[in-house]
Motif scaffolding. Structure first.
Motif, PDB file in Angstrom:
ATOM      1  N   PRO A 142       0.828  -1.206   0.000  1.00 56.10           N
ATOM      2  CA  PRO A 142       0.000   0.000   0.000  1.00 56.10           C
ATOM      3  C   PRO A 142       0.864   1.259   0.000  1.00 56.10           C
ATOM      4  O   PRO A 142       2.009   1.229   0.429  1.00 56.10           O
ATOM      5  N   GLY A 143       0.291   2.324  -0.490  1.00 55.99           N
ATOM      6  CA  GLY A 143       1.008   3.591  -0.550  1.00 55.99           C
ATOM      7  C   GLY A 143       0.995   4.132  -1.958  1.00 55.99           C
ATOM      8  O   GLY A 143       0.676   3.430  -2.914  1.00 55.99           O
ATOM      9  N   GLU A 144       1.338   5.378  -2.074  1.00 52.50           N
ATOM     10  CA  GLU A 144       1.333   6.049  -3.363  1.00 52.50           C
ATOM     11  C   GLU A 144       2.492   5.571  -4.221  1.00 52.50           C
ATOM     12  O   GLU A 144       3.608   5.417  -3.740  1.00 52.50           O
ATOM     13  N   GLY A 145       2.223   5.325  -5.500  1.00 57.73           N
ATOM     14  CA  GLY A 145       3.267   4.890  -6.414  1.00 57.73           C
ATOM     15  C   GLY A 145       2.786   4.968  -7.844  1.00 57.73           C
ATOM     16  O   GLY A 145       1.617   5.259  -8.102  1.00 57.73           O
ATOM     17  N   GLY A 146       3.672   4.702  -8.769  1.00 59.20           N
ATOM     18  CA  GLY A 146       3.314   4.768 -10.179  1.00 59.20           C
ATOM     19  C   GLY A 146       2.323   3.695 -10.586  1.00 59.20           C
ATOM     20  O   GLY A 146       1.423   3.934 -11.388  1.00 59.20           O
ATOM     21  N   VAL A 147       2.490   2.493 -10.034  1.00 56.34           N
ATOM     22  CA  VAL A 147       1.652   1.358 -10.411  1.00 56.34           C
ATOM     23  C   VAL A 147       1.271   0.575  -9.155  1.00 56.34           C
ATOM     24  O   VAL A 147       2.074   0.423  -8.240  1.00 56.34           O
ATOM     25  N   ALA A 148       0.053   0.088  -9.144  1.00 57.14           N
ATOM     26  CA  ALA A 148      -0.407  -0.834  -8.107  1.00 57.14           C
ATOM     27  C   ALA A 148      -1.000  -2.040  -8.820  1.00 57.14           C
ATOM     28  O   ALA A 148      -1.475  -1.934  -9.948  1.00 57.14           O
ATOM     29  N   ILE A 149      -0.965  -3.182  -8.165  1.00 52.84           N
ATOM     30  CA  ILE A 149      -1.531  -4.402  -8.745  1.00 52.84           C
ATOM     31  C   ILE A 149      -2.606  -4.926  -7.809  1.00 52.84           C
ATOM     32  O   ILE A 149      -2.388  -5.064  -6.608  1.00 52.84           O
ATOM     33  N   VAL A 150      -3.765  -5.218  -8.394  1.00 52.90           N
ATOM     34  CA  VAL A 150      -4.872  -5.826  -7.661  1.00 52.90           C
ATOM     35  C   VAL A 150      -5.071  -7.213  -8.255  1.00 52.90           C
ATOM     36  O   VAL A 150      -5.175  -7.369  -9.474  1.00 52.90           O
ATOM     37  N   ARG A 151      -5.108  -8.225  -7.391  1.00 55.58           N
ATOM     38  CA  ARG A 151      -5.177  -9.628  -7.834  1.00 55.58           C
ATOM     39  C   ARG A 151      -6.525 -10.230  -7.468  1.00 55.58           C
ATOM     40  O   ARG A 151      -7.078  -9.967  -6.410  1.00 55.58           O
ATOM     41  N   VAL A 152      -7.018 -11.106  -8.351  1.00 53.83           N
ATOM     42  CA  VAL A 152      -8.276 -11.832  -8.159  1.00 53.83           C
ATOM     43  C   VAL A 152      -7.987 -13.308  -8.410  1.00 53.83           C
ATOM     44  O   VAL A 152      -7.271 -13.649  -9.348  1.00 53.83           O
ATOM     45  N   SER A 153      -8.537 -14.199  -7.584  1.00 55.29           N
ATOM     46  CA  SER A 153      -8.320 -15.633  -7.765  1.00 55.29           C
ATOM     47  C   SER A 153      -9.573 -16.404  -7.385  1.00 55.29           C
ATOM     48  O   SER A 153     -10.198 -16.117  -6.375  1.00 55.29           O
ATOM     49  N   GLY A 154      -9.921 -17.393  -8.219  1.00 57.25           N
ATOM     50  CA  GLY A 154     -11.046 -18.260  -7.899  1.00 57.25           C
ATOM     51  C   GLY A 154     -11.911 -18.581  -9.100  1.00 57.25           C
ATOM     52  O   GLY A 154     -11.666 -18.114 -10.219  1.00 57.25           O
ATOM     53  N   GLU A 155     -12.931 -19.385  -8.842  1.00 55.18           N
ATOM     54  CA  GLU A 155     -13.829 -19.880  -9.899  1.00 55.18           C
ATOM     55  C   GLU A 155     -14.470 -18.789 -10.742  1.00 55.18           C
ATOM     56  O   GLU A 155     -14.628 -18.927 -11.934  1.00 55.18           O
ATOM     57  N   ARG A 156     -14.865 -17.693 -10.098  1.00 57.62           N
ATOM     58  CA  ARG A 156     -15.601 -16.637 -10.800  1.00 57.62           C
ATOM     59  C   ARG A 156     -14.700 -15.504 -11.285  1.00 57.62           C
ATOM     60  O   ARG A 156     -15.173 -14.444 -11.664  1.00 57.62           O
ATOM     61  N   CYS A 157     -13.416 -15.750 -11.298  1.00 60.06           N
ATOM     62  CA  CYS A 157     -12.435 -14.733 -11.657  1.00 60.06           C
ATOM     63  C   CYS A 157     -12.742 -14.083 -13.009  1.00 60.06           C
ATOM     64  O   CYS A 157     -12.789 -12.855 -13.123  1.00 60.06           O
ATOM     65  N   CYS A 158     -12.955 -14.871 -14.041  1.00 57.83           N
ATOM     66  CA  CYS A 158     -13.184 -14.333 -15.391  1.00 57.83           C
ATOM     67  C   CYS A 158     -14.480 -13.529 -15.448  1.00 57.83           C
ATOM     68  O   CYS A 158     -14.505 -12.432 -16.020  1.00 57.83           O
ATOM     69  N   GLU A 159     -15.519 -14.060 -14.860  1.00 56.31           N
ATOM     70  CA  GLU A 159     -16.813 -13.375 -14.833  1.00 56.31           C
ATOM     71  C   GLU A 159     -16.697 -12.016 -14.135  1.00 56.31           C
ATOM     72  O   GLU A 159     -17.214 -10.999 -14.618  1.00 56.31           O
TER      73      GLU A 159
END
Length: 185
Positions: free
Chosen positions: A17-34
């Motif tokens: 966390p914190g201010e920066g040029g890029v952040a990454i948010v991750r999703v995982s699981g059965e409904r990920c694509c949906e």
């Protein structure tokens, strides 16, 4: 350790966390694509391709929230051995919170600390020593600590334990044979 529901699709910030040029948010699981289809719209209007970084927009209905990149990693070739997607967005804390809120409204739940690594372990992607090495790597404060964690993550400790286990089993078999057949050994 909290009890995790492996059927849930989870989301969390993957970068510090914190201010920066890029952040990454991750999703995982059965409904990920949906869930990703509801939150990320590729500029080329095509579905996300496996292992291909795609330019587009994070959206809230018709409103553009951010210009971002997204990548889909299909199971079993991901960290958790589940379908995993990442949104690479601008590194504002407020923006990351908003993207996470959009993912939660789309059907994900907030991941607990360590839950992605727990899923990797429970799905057979890594063993317990490797899971512990992930935390060692995150907390490493020197080059030596990093090198040690890398060896452990690559299975160095696990290989040693497997070899030692094999040798112990062989010795136990020899001892059992010597007890059962003392005249033949």
């Amino acid at each position: 350790m909290p009890i995790f529901d492996m059927k849930d699709t989870i989301a969390a910030q993957a970068t510090a966390p914190g201010e920066g040029g890029v952040a990454i948010v991750r999703v995982s699981g059965e409904r990920c694509c949906e869930i990703m289809e509801r939150v990320f719209k590729p500029k080329n209007k095509k579905p996300l391709e496996n292992r291909r970084l795609t330019f587009g927009h994070v959206v809230d209905g018709e409103e553009i929230v951010d210009e971002a990149m997204a990548v889909l990693m299909r199971a079993p070739y991901s960290y958790t051995r589940e379908d995993v997607a990442e949104i690479h967005c601008h590194g504002s804390d407020a923006l990351v919170r908003r993207i996470l809120l959009l993912l939660l409204r789309a059907g994900a739940r907030m991941a607990q600390p360590g839950e992605f690594t727990c899923r990797a372990f429970l799905n057979g992607r890594i063993d317990l020593a490797q899971a512990e090495a992930v935390m060692r790597m995150i907390r490493a404060g020197s080059d030596r600590a990093i090198s040690s964690a890398i060896r452990q993550m690559e299975g160095g400790v696990s290989a040693f334990v497997r070899t030692a286990r094999g040798e112990i089993i062989s010795l136990l078999a020899e001892i059992a044979a010597a007890i059962d057949f003392p005249d033949e050994i």
